[in-house]
Design a protein around this motif. Sequence first.
Motif, PDB file in Angstrom:
ATOM      1  N   TYR A  54       0.847  -1.195   0.000  1.00 14.95           N
ATOM      2  CA  TYR A  54       0.000   0.000   0.000  1.00 14.95           C
ATOM      3  C   TYR A  54       0.883   1.247   0.000  1.00 14.95           C
ATOM      4  O   TYR A  54       1.838   1.341   0.767  1.00 14.95           O
ATOM      5  CB  TYR A  54      -0.920   0.007   1.223  1.00 14.95           C
ATOM      6  N   LYS A  55       0.573   2.175  -0.858  1.00 13.55           N
ATOM      7  CA  LYS A  55       1.378   3.388  -1.006  1.00 13.55           C
ATOM      8  C   LYS A  55       1.059   4.436   0.053  1.00 13.55           C
ATOM      9  O   LYS A  55       1.888   5.281   0.389  1.00 13.55           O
ATOM     10  CB  LYS A  55       1.170   3.981  -2.408  1.00 13.55           C
ATOM     11  N   GLY A  56      -0.149   4.439   0.560  1.00 16.58           N
ATOM     12  CA  GLY A  56      -0.544   5.455   1.533  1.00 16.58           C
ATOM     13  C   GLY A  56      -1.090   6.703   0.849  1.00 16.58           C
ATOM     14  O   GLY A  56      -0.957   6.903  -0.362  1.00 16.58           O
ATOM     15  N   GLY A  57      -1.719   7.570   1.639  1.00 12.86           N
ATOM     16  CA  GLY A  57      -2.327   8.776   1.073  1.00 12.86           C
ATOM     17  C   GLY A  57      -3.707   8.475   0.521  1.00 12.86           C
ATOM     18  O   GLY A  57      -4.127   7.326   0.384  1.00 12.86           O
ATOM     19  N   TYR A  62      -9.816  -0.614   2.936  1.00  8.63           N
ATOM     20  CA  TYR A  62     -10.213  -1.747   3.774  1.00  8.63           C
ATOM     21  C   TYR A  62      -8.949  -2.478   4.213  1.00  8.63           C
ATOM     22  O   TYR A  62      -7.995  -2.615   3.446  1.00  8.63           O
ATOM     23  CB  TYR A  62     -11.117  -2.704   2.999  1.00  8.63           C
ATOM     24  N   HIS A  63      -8.953  -2.975   5.436  1.00  6.99           N
ATOM     25  CA  HIS A  63      -7.751  -3.620   5.964  1.00  6.99           C
ATOM     26  C   HIS A  63      -7.460  -4.903   5.185  1.00  6.99           C
ATOM     27  O   HIS A  63      -8.347  -5.720   4.936  1.00  6.99           O
ATOM     28  CB  HIS A  63      -7.918  -3.931   7.456  1.00  6.99           C
ATOM     29  N   PRO A 104     -17.186  -4.428   1.633  1.00  7.87           N
ATOM     30  CA  PRO A 104     -16.574  -4.030   0.369  1.00  7.87           C
ATOM     31  C   PRO A 104     -17.368  -4.591  -0.806  1.00  7.87           C
ATOM     32  O   PRO A 104     -17.909  -5.699  -0.717  1.00  7.87           O
ATOM     33  CB  PRO A 104     -15.173  -4.641   0.452  1.00  7.87           C
ATOM     34  N   ASP A 105     -17.442  -3.835  -1.910  1.00  9.28           N
ATOM     35  CA  ASP A 105     -18.172  -4.333  -3.075  1.00  9.28           C
ATOM     36  C   ASP A 105     -17.299  -5.291  -3.878  1.00  9.28           C
ATOM     37  O   ASP A 105     -16.119  -5.500  -3.577  1.00  9.28           O
ATOM     38  CB  ASP A 105     -18.674  -3.180  -3.940  1.00  9.28           C
ATOM     39  N   ILE A 109     -13.083  -6.318  -3.894  1.00  7.29           N
ATOM     40  CA  ILE A 109     -12.623  -7.696  -3.645  1.00  7.29           C
ATOM     41  C   ILE A 109     -11.788  -8.208  -4.817  1.00  7.29           C
ATOM     42  O   ILE A 109     -10.697  -8.773  -4.630  1.00  7.29           O
ATOM     43  CB  ILE A 109     -13.837  -8.618  -3.396  1.00  7.29           C
ATOM     44  N   ASN A 110     -12.276  -7.988  -6.025  1.00  2.00           N
ATOM     45  CA  ASN A 110     -11.554  -8.467  -7.210  1.00  2.00           C
ATOM     46  C   ASN A 110     -10.230  -7.736  -7.401  1.00  2.00           C
ATOM     47  O   ASN A 110      -9.230  -8.335  -7.797  1.00  2.00           O
ATOM     48  CB  ASN A 110     -12.421  -8.327  -8.456  1.00  2.00           C
ATOM     49  N   ASN A 111     -10.223  -6.426  -7.140  1.00  3.82           N
ATOM     50  CA  ASN A 111      -8.981  -5.667  -7.271  1.00  3.82           C
ATOM     51  C   ASN A 111      -7.934  -6.142  -6.268  1.00  3.82           C
ATOM     52  O   ASN A 111      -6.751  -6.264  -6.592  1.00  3.82           O
ATOM     53  CB  ASN A 111      -9.249  -4.171  -7.075  1.00  3.82           C
ATOM     54  N   PHE A 112      -8.372  -6.397  -5.051  1.00  4.20           N
ATOM     55  CA  PHE A 112      -7.448  -6.890  -4.028  1.00  4.20           C
ATOM     56  C   PHE A 112      -6.892  -8.262  -4.412  1.00  4.20           C
ATOM     57  O   PHE A 112      -5.694  -8.527  -4.286  1.00  4.20           O
ATOM     58  CB  PHE A 112      -8.170  -6.970  -2.682  1.00  4.20           C
TER      59      PHE A 112
END
Length: 422
Positions: A54-57, A62-63, A104-105, A109-112
């Motif tokens: 995770y880049k931050g900002g 979601y955790h 989460p939609d 979920i798919n992106n993660f």
Amino acid sequence: MAKVKTSVVFKQYSPQQNLLLPPYLEELIGKGHLVRVVNEVVELMDISDLINLYKGGGTSSYHSRMLLKVLLYAYCVKIYTGRKIAKALNHDIHFMWLSAMSRPDFRTINNFRSSKAKQVIEALFKELLEFLVAHQYIKLENYFCDGTTLRADANQHKMVWKKNAERYGLKAIEKCQELFKQIDELNQQEDKAYGQADLEEHEQAVTVSREAIAQKVATLNDVIRNTVVKSKRRRATTLKKKLKDAKGKIKKYNNQIHKAGNRSGYNKTDTDATAMMMKNKAEVLPAYNVRAGSEDQFITGVSVHQSTNDGACFNDHLHTIANQQPCKPDRIIADSIFGTEQNYELLQQNEIANYMKFPLYHKEQTKAYQQNSFLRDNFVYDILTDTYSCPNKQLLIFKGKHQQTHKRTGYRSEVKVYECNN
């Protein structure tokens, strides 16, 4: 005497009745439920590498530990698509408890799953599976495995066949041996070299090796350097060229045999691909045999996906399944390509039951096969005398046993031989 009818009493049912306090999800989930196990296991996992992605900002995310728990538990209960997982987060109390009511939609979920968790999700799920099996939360009773042929992106006219390489390699060695004889004849006077003995062609064949070839080349170099007879020098130069050509061919064919390994051959433009019969039974093209396997319990997300280049390599796949601990299944279900004597013996040694047909099973069910009395499988066998009778009323008597080695797998099987005295 007639029975007295009494009034029916039902338990109270008021679906529209509001609760004074909402139910506590913790109380609705059993102490030993699988969702609690997944939660505890993921809590103990070190996911610092995942968090560092995770880049931050920007807005809050979601955790990753929560998303990982949701994905792994979804796989455990046979839910794989992002939309169905998102639906479960809104309707299933186990998902609600696991996500702490986060919703989460399906895009999230798919992106993660396809980005940050892509490199670790399979390994983590395998780790979770082994933990659950070891602690007897699940039983892997049946294991299903199958394979299919996939066309390779390779030039179909660039096939190298192992048999051809072996045959041409032998011819190149024979050529070297003949050149060795000519070199010896050129370098020495026949009477002085052999006396009353025969030439090498009547004796044991000369061993061809890199050292032997190098020695003969050195001999030719001496002839070329020291001789003054032009014809003899030209002949030595010609023999040297032929010997180097033969040496190159031997090296080429040995490399081809090495690349082929246990396969029948390979493709020059894609050395991992092998010529295989396509499903239409009309074409032989460069292709792969892709194997897949899965358990029939609620955990089926772990599958074995491996590409091989030869049907014989299925034996290696089955050997891996039969010996995997602690996930060894009770039964293996597979098609007839797995039904070899080697695999039946392997499963018997590992005390694993199976539902596997042997390769000729379907052919033996045909009418033409069963009515052909001259096929050896249809001969009449007498268990008391250990003899067979053919349709011509001739007796086939047991003559002995011999070992038969499978060319590709190296498996040795025992074969009984029966012969007719007439």
